[in-house]
Write an enzyme that holds these catalytic residues in place. Structure first.
Site, short mmCIF file in Angstrom:
data_model
loop_
_atom_site.label_atom_id
_atom_site.label_comp_id
_atom_site.label_asym_id
_atom_site.label_seq_id
_atom_site.Cartn_x
_atom_site.Cartn_y
_atom_site.Cartn_z
CD GLN A 120 54.25 -15.81 48.88
OE1 GLN A 120 54.06 -14.60 49.15
NE2 GLN A 120 53.45 -16.39 48.42
CB SER A 121 59.98 -12.95 44.92
OG SER A 121 60.74 -11.76 44.56
#
Ligand SMILES: Cc1ncc(COP(=O)(O)O)c(C=O)c1O
Length: 327
Positions: free
Chosen positions: A75-76
């Site tokens: 989920q960067s």
């Protein structure tokens, strides 16, 4: 100093606004609270990486690169904004994400796909080997990859936050507003390093509190990493200054159960900021940093009459991947 002369590819809507958090401040009986809206930088749902990417993409284009390559968590926010920056600059984008491919992409991951990035799933421990393989493959095909480190946190990327601090100083000057403390999330370090360099450049006299988001690897000292990035940044912008670990103030009390694990601290902070001010924080970074700010206010760390600015660094797209932890 030679920031004006550095390669830069414009991506951000600047300056980002400063707003008052009047309801929250009243409810907490706390200091005057301001918020700097870097969640509104404008690139594919915004965030702090947009400022860093202006200089990173600038350098990539200057070097004739055709592909941006970077790494991060599934989920960067950094990977999502890198994918968007690549799309805007007409570059290809390869992302190495930790873990295994989920059945349904959500949050930032959905955006990575829509933005046209090619995604490689890797075990964290095998990331460096896989990265070398991908770079070799791209070069073999005649490509020219440009590698961006985790979070865009090197001297080039952090230059974006030197300028951000200059922007803040100018805004506050115009508003005739003093700020005694600045609180923000600190993870790969480019934001904090850039802000500290920027504070020195502008002579901005405020206490900077980086709220640590990740547990350090054994033996690693985060303040030393910050000083390294700050020195690299000073060199890149040709600013004559030396930084040491002592120049950095890091709040370590809010690590909870580790990176990306949502607890009561984050849950309360996200709900409070959203329900009192209509502003959305994220589960990993700004939710935790806002939780830290609430705790510091309740512990009366700030004196009455002081003004505290929360630097919102973005990240809200990750909320959708954390729904189960938030309701
Ligand atoms: C939303 C958000 N806030 C803060 C940070 C931390 O910034 P830095 O990595 O420059 O320390 C990140 C980094 O990934 C982020 O995505």
């Amino acid at each position: 100093m030679r920031i004006e002369a550095l390669a830069r590819f414009r991506l951000a809507q600047l300056p980002t606004p400063i707003e008052e958090l009047k309801s929250l401040s009243r409810e907490l009986g706390g200091p005057e609270l301001l918020i700097k809206r870097d969640d509104q930088t404008g690139l594919a749902l915004g965030g702090n990486k947009t400022r860093k990417l202006e200089f990173l993409v600038g350098q990539a284009l200057e070097q004739g690169a055709d592909t941006l390559v970077t790494v991060g968590a599934a989920q960067s926010n950094h990977c999502r904004q890198t994918a968007a920056a690549a799309a805007r600059a007409g570059l290809r984008c390869e992302l190495l994400l930790n873990g295994i491919k989920p059945e349904l992409p959500n949050g930032n991951l959905l955006l990575d796909e829509l933005l046209g990035a090619r995604i490689h799933w890797v075990q964290r421990s095998e990331r460096e080997v896989k990265l070398s393989e991908i770079l070799a493959e791209l070069r073999k095909q005649g490509g020219k990859p440009y590698v961006i480190p985790v979070g865009g946190s090197n001297g080039v990327g952090a230059t974006g936050y030197v300028l951000a601090m200059m922007e803040l100083a100018e805004q506050l000057n115009r508003l005739n507003q003093r700020v005694d403390h600045v609180v923000f999330a600190s993870s790969s370090g480019g934001t904090q390093a850039g802000l500290v360099v920027g504070a020195k450049v502008t002579g901005f006299d405020t206490k900077l509190h980086g709220v640590r988001i990740d547990k350090d690897d054994e033996g690693a000292i985060y303040e030393r990493e910050l000083a390294e990035i700050a020195n690299e940044t000073a060199k890149y912008i040709d600013f004559d200054a030396q930084f040491t670990a002592k120049d950095f103030n890091v709040e370590y009390d809010y690590l909870g159960y580790g990176y990306g694990v949502v607890g009561d601290l984050e849950r309360e902070a996200i709900r409070l900021l959203a329900s009192r001010e209509g502003i959305v924080a994220d589960p990993v970074y700004t939710g935790r940093a806002m939780g830290a700010l609430l705790d510091l206010i309740r512990k009366k760390v700030f004196r009455s009459g002081e003004t505290v600015l929360f630097w919102h660094t973005g990240g809200a797209p990750a909320l959708f991947a954390y729904a189960e932890d938030l309701v």
